[in-house]
Scaffold this motif. Structure first.
Motif, PDB file in Angstrom:
ATOM      1  N   LEU A  88       0.807  -1.226   0.000  1.00 44.28           N
ATOM      2  CA  LEU A  88       0.000   0.000   0.000  1.00 44.28           C
ATOM      3  C   LEU A  88       0.838   1.274   0.000  1.00 44.28           C
ATOM      4  CD1 LEU A  88      -2.796  -0.958   2.573  1.00 44.28           C
ATOM      5  CD2 LEU A  88      -2.813  -1.196   0.084  1.00 44.28           C
ATOM      6  N   ILE A  89       2.127   1.136   0.195  1.00 42.48           N
ATOM      7  CA  ILE A  89       2.968   2.323   0.365  1.00 42.48           C
ATOM      8  C   ILE A  89       2.899   3.253  -0.840  1.00 42.48           C
ATOM      9  CG2 ILE A  89       5.385   3.062   0.469  1.00 42.48           C
ATOM     10  CD1 ILE A  89       5.823   0.902   2.556  1.00 42.48           C
ATOM     11  N   GLN A  90       2.837   2.715  -2.037  1.00 39.76           N
ATOM     12  CA  GLN A  90       2.769   3.588  -3.215  1.00 39.76           C
ATOM     13  C   GLN A  90       1.537   4.488  -3.171  1.00 39.76           C
ATOM     14  OE1 GLN A  90       5.169   4.064  -5.575  1.00 39.76           O
ATOM     15  NE2 GLN A  90       6.341   2.754  -4.195  1.00 39.76           N
ATOM     16  N   GLN A  91       0.436   3.997  -2.588  1.00 40.50           N
ATOM     17  CA  GLN A  91      -0.754   4.835  -2.438  1.00 40.50           C
ATOM     18  C   GLN A  91      -0.604   5.823  -1.287  1.00 40.50           C
ATOM     19  OE1 GLN A  91      -4.731   2.831  -3.066  1.00 40.50           O
ATOM     20  NE2 GLN A  91      -3.467   0.972  -2.886  1.00 40.50           N
ATOM     21  N   TYR A  92       0.252   5.492  -0.315  1.00 42.88           N
ATOM     22  CA  TYR A  92       0.455   6.370   0.843  1.00 42.88           C
ATOM     23  C   TYR A  92       1.395   7.537   0.542  1.00 42.88           C
ATOM     24  CZ  TYR A  92      -1.514   2.801   4.024  1.00 42.88           C
ATOM     25  OH  TYR A  92      -2.338   1.915   4.679  1.00 42.88           O
ATOM     26  N   ILE A  93       2.307   7.347  -0.401  1.00 47.84           N
ATOM     27  CA  ILE A  93       3.373   8.325  -0.628  1.00 47.84           C
ATOM     28  C   ILE A  93       2.879   9.765  -0.755  1.00 47.84           C
ATOM     29  CG2 ILE A  93       5.123   9.057  -2.316  1.00 47.84           C
ATOM     30  CD1 ILE A  93       5.810   6.102  -2.712  1.00 47.84           C
ATOM     31  N   PRO A  94       1.800  10.033  -1.510  1.00 45.31           N
ATOM     32  CA  PRO A  94       1.362  11.439  -1.630  1.00 45.31           C
ATOM     33  C   PRO A  94       0.934  12.067  -0.306  1.00 45.31           C
ATOM     34  CG  PRO A  94       0.365  10.069  -3.343  1.00 45.31           C
ATOM     35  CD  PRO A  94       0.989   9.140  -2.360  1.00 45.31           C
ATOM     36  N   TYR A  95       0.663  11.247   0.704  1.00 51.26           N
ATOM     37  CA  TYR A  95       0.135  11.766   1.968  1.00 51.26           C
ATOM     38  C   TYR A  95       1.171  11.834   3.091  1.00 51.26           C
ATOM     39  CZ  TYR A  95      -4.062  10.553  -0.641  1.00 51.26           C
ATOM     40  OH  TYR A  95      -5.019  10.441  -1.623  1.00 51.26           O
ATOM     41  N   PHE A  96       2.365  11.313   2.861  1.00 51.07           N
ATOM     42  CA  PHE A  96       3.398  11.428   3.881  1.00 51.07           C
ATOM     43  C   PHE A  96       3.829  12.888   4.014  1.00 51.07           C
ATOM     44  CE2 PHE A  96       4.743   6.862   2.798  1.00 51.07           C
ATOM     45  CZ  PHE A  96       4.075   6.341   3.896  1.00 51.07           C
ATOM     46  N   PRO A  97       4.055  13.370   5.219  1.00 55.20           N
ATOM     47  CA  PRO A  97       4.533  14.751   5.369  1.00 55.20           C
ATOM     48  C   PRO A  97       5.924  14.910   4.759  1.00 55.20           C
ATOM     49  CG  PRO A  97       4.627  13.583   7.464  1.00 55.20           C
ATOM     50  CD  PRO A  97       3.888  12.690   6.524  1.00 55.20           C
ATOM     51  N   ALA A  98       6.174  16.071   4.165  1.00 54.41           N
ATOM     52  CA  ALA A  98       7.447  16.300   3.488  1.00 54.41           C
ATOM     53  C   ALA A  98       8.599  16.415   4.482  1.00 54.41           C
ATOM     54  CB  ALA A  98       7.356  17.562   2.630  1.00 54.41           C
ATOM     55  N   ASN A  99       8.321  17.005   5.651  1.00 56.62           N
ATOM     56  CA  ASN A  99       9.376  17.233   6.630  1.00 56.62           C
ATOM     57  C   ASN A  99       8.888  16.904   8.031  1.00 56.62           C
ATOM     58  OD1 ASN A  99      11.440  18.621   4.822  1.00 56.62           O
ATOM     59  ND2 ASN A  99       9.666  19.967   4.538  1.00 56.62           N
ATOM     60  N   TYR A 100       9.748  16.288   8.799  1.00 59.68           N
ATOM     61  CA  TYR A 100       9.451  16.025  10.208  1.00 59.68           C
ATOM     62  C   TYR A 100      10.765  15.695  10.908  1.00 59.68           C
ATOM     63  CZ  TYR A 100       9.505  11.280   8.293  1.00 59.68           C
ATOM     64  OH  TYR A 100       9.853  10.132   7.624  1.00 59.68           O
ATOM     65  N   GLN A 101      10.747  15.797  12.225  1.00 61.46           N
ATOM     66  CA  GLN A 101      11.962  15.563  12.994  1.00 61.46           C
ATOM     67  C   GLN A 101      12.052  14.114  13.469  1.00 61.46           C
ATOM     68  OE1 GLN A 101      12.868  18.557  15.917  1.00 61.46           O
ATOM     69  NE2 GLN A 101      14.092  17.151  17.171  1.00 61.46           N
ATOM     70  N   THR A 102      11.107  13.691  14.297  1.00 63.99           N
ATOM     71  CA  THR A 102      11.125  12.326  14.843  1.00 63.99           C
ATOM     72  C   THR A 102       9.891  11.566  14.366  1.00 63.99           C
ATOM     73  OG1 THR A 102      12.321  13.056  16.818  1.00 63.99           O
ATOM     74  CG2 THR A 102      11.224  10.923  16.937  1.00 63.99           C
ATOM     75  N   TYR A 103      10.102  10.335  13.965  1.00 62.82           N
ATOM     76  CA  TYR A 103       9.035   9.454  13.508  1.00 62.82           C
ATOM     77  C   TYR A 103       8.628   8.545  14.657  1.00 62.82           C
ATOM     78  CZ  TYR A 103       6.872   5.571  10.886  1.00 62.82           C
ATOM     79  OH  TYR A 103       6.028   4.599  10.418  1.00 62.82           O
ATOM     80  N   TYR A 104       7.322   8.458  14.916  1.00 59.89           N
ATOM     81  CA  TYR A 104       6.785   7.578  15.957  1.00 59.89           C
ATOM     82  C   TYR A 104       5.857   6.567  15.300  1.00 59.89           C
ATOM     83  CZ  TYR A 104       8.185  11.106  19.453  1.00 59.89           C
ATOM     84  OH  TYR A 104       8.883  11.986  20.234  1.00 59.89           O
ATOM     85  N   GLU A 105       5.997   5.292  15.712  1.00 59.35           N
ATOM     86  CA  GLU A 105       5.042   4.281  15.256  1.00 59.35           C
ATOM     87  C   GLU A 105       4.664   3.406  16.445  1.00 59.35           C
ATOM     88  OE1 GLU A 105       4.194   1.011  11.736  1.00 59.35           O
ATOM     89  OE2 GLU A 105       5.935   2.341  11.573  1.00 59.35           O
TER      90      GLU A 105
END
Length: 277
Positions: A24-41
């Motif tokens: 699904l990542i290819q469909q998610y790519i347009p919605y990922f934020p362009a910039n961020y400091q720390t990633y949380y999952e």
């Protein structure tokens, strides 16, 4: 003599996981934020989004203790882990599988090797435990399962090298004090859209409608701090209502469903991608 060059292995999930996001990542790519400091999952699972983004700073958590132990061993002791997995691979057969499934590993390294071995050989790569917290998935039908993927594990280890990994409930992401420069990606157990799609036995504690509401409240609090929040879930009335109430943006995503007790309900379905931004 022509030397052989080992193929480059790009970081990707080393576990099969129900609801994994690799396709699904290819469909998610347009919605990922362009910039961020720390990633949380806070629901790391197979970690497909993490391995795709390869953030420079990340905090990965999950309530599943065995899963977190496995990630830590891949990060910190990958060569020792590979040795144990090679032993599992050499001894694998039906009787051996059920013997490993029935016995609890003693050390953290043995626990990690056991989880990966069972994951690679059980039915559909499904993680499921019973009310006593015991793994109870039957043996899968594989002629030659890839139990010890050495290069994949080493690539994952490098990607995880400087990542913080901890066992925690998703609500604990609030105490990590993420700020407006951070990005939180949530991939919780999906809310069922039918009685045959009900799968919440990810840990000893099931994930129900009240938990979906708790998660929504956490996401709302994060968004109020300016944190960029992305959530994925099933396309159903409950989930739409929860996030429409707090004015999050909702996008339909087409996904392939392979786990369902009713074969007629497998195939292409809509899911939701939800963002606070």
């Amino acid at each position: 003599m022509i030397s052989q060059i080992s193929p480059v292995i790009h970081p990707r999930p080393f576990l099969k996981w129900a609801g994994g996001k690799s396709r699904l990542i290819q469909q998610y790519i347009p919605y990922f934020p362009a910039n961020y400091q720390t990633y949380y999952e806070p629901f790391i699972g197979g970690g497909a989004v993490f391995f795709y983004l390869q953030p420079s700073a990340a905090i990965l958590t999950d309530i599943n203790a065995e899963l977190i132990t496995t990630y830590r061993c891949v990060r910190d002791r990958v060569e020792d882990l590979i040795c144990l997995l090679q032993e599992h691979q050499n001894r694998h057969n039906r009787d051996y599988y059920y013997s490993v499934r029935a016995n609890i590993a003693k050390t953290e390294l043995e626990q990690a090797a056991r989880l990966i071995y069972l994951n690679k050989t059980c039915y559909n790569g499904l993680y499921r435990v019973n009310s006593q917290g015991k793994f109870n998935v039957p043996l899968g039908r594989y002629n030659n399962p890839h139990i010890c993927q050495e290069n994949l594990l080493r690539a994952a280890s490098k990607t995880l090298a400087n990542v913080e990994i901890a066992q925690a409930d998703f609500i604990d992401v609030l105490s990590s004090a993420p700020n407006s420069n951070d990005f939180v990606f949530c991939d919780p157990p999906y809310h069922p859209i039918s009685s045959t799609s009900y799968f919440t036995s990810y840990s000893q504690n099931s994930f129900h409608a009240k938990d979906q509401e708790r998660l929504r409240n956490v996401c709302a609090e994060l968004a109020s701090r300016g944190v960029k929040v992305m959530i994925c879930n099933s396309d159903c009335e409950l989930i739409r209502n929860l996030y429409e109430e707090i004015n999050f943006k909702i996008y339909p995503i087409i996904a392939a469903r392979s786990i369902n007790s009713n074969p007629k309900n497998r195939g292409m379905v809509y899911e939701l991608l939800i963002t606070s931004y």
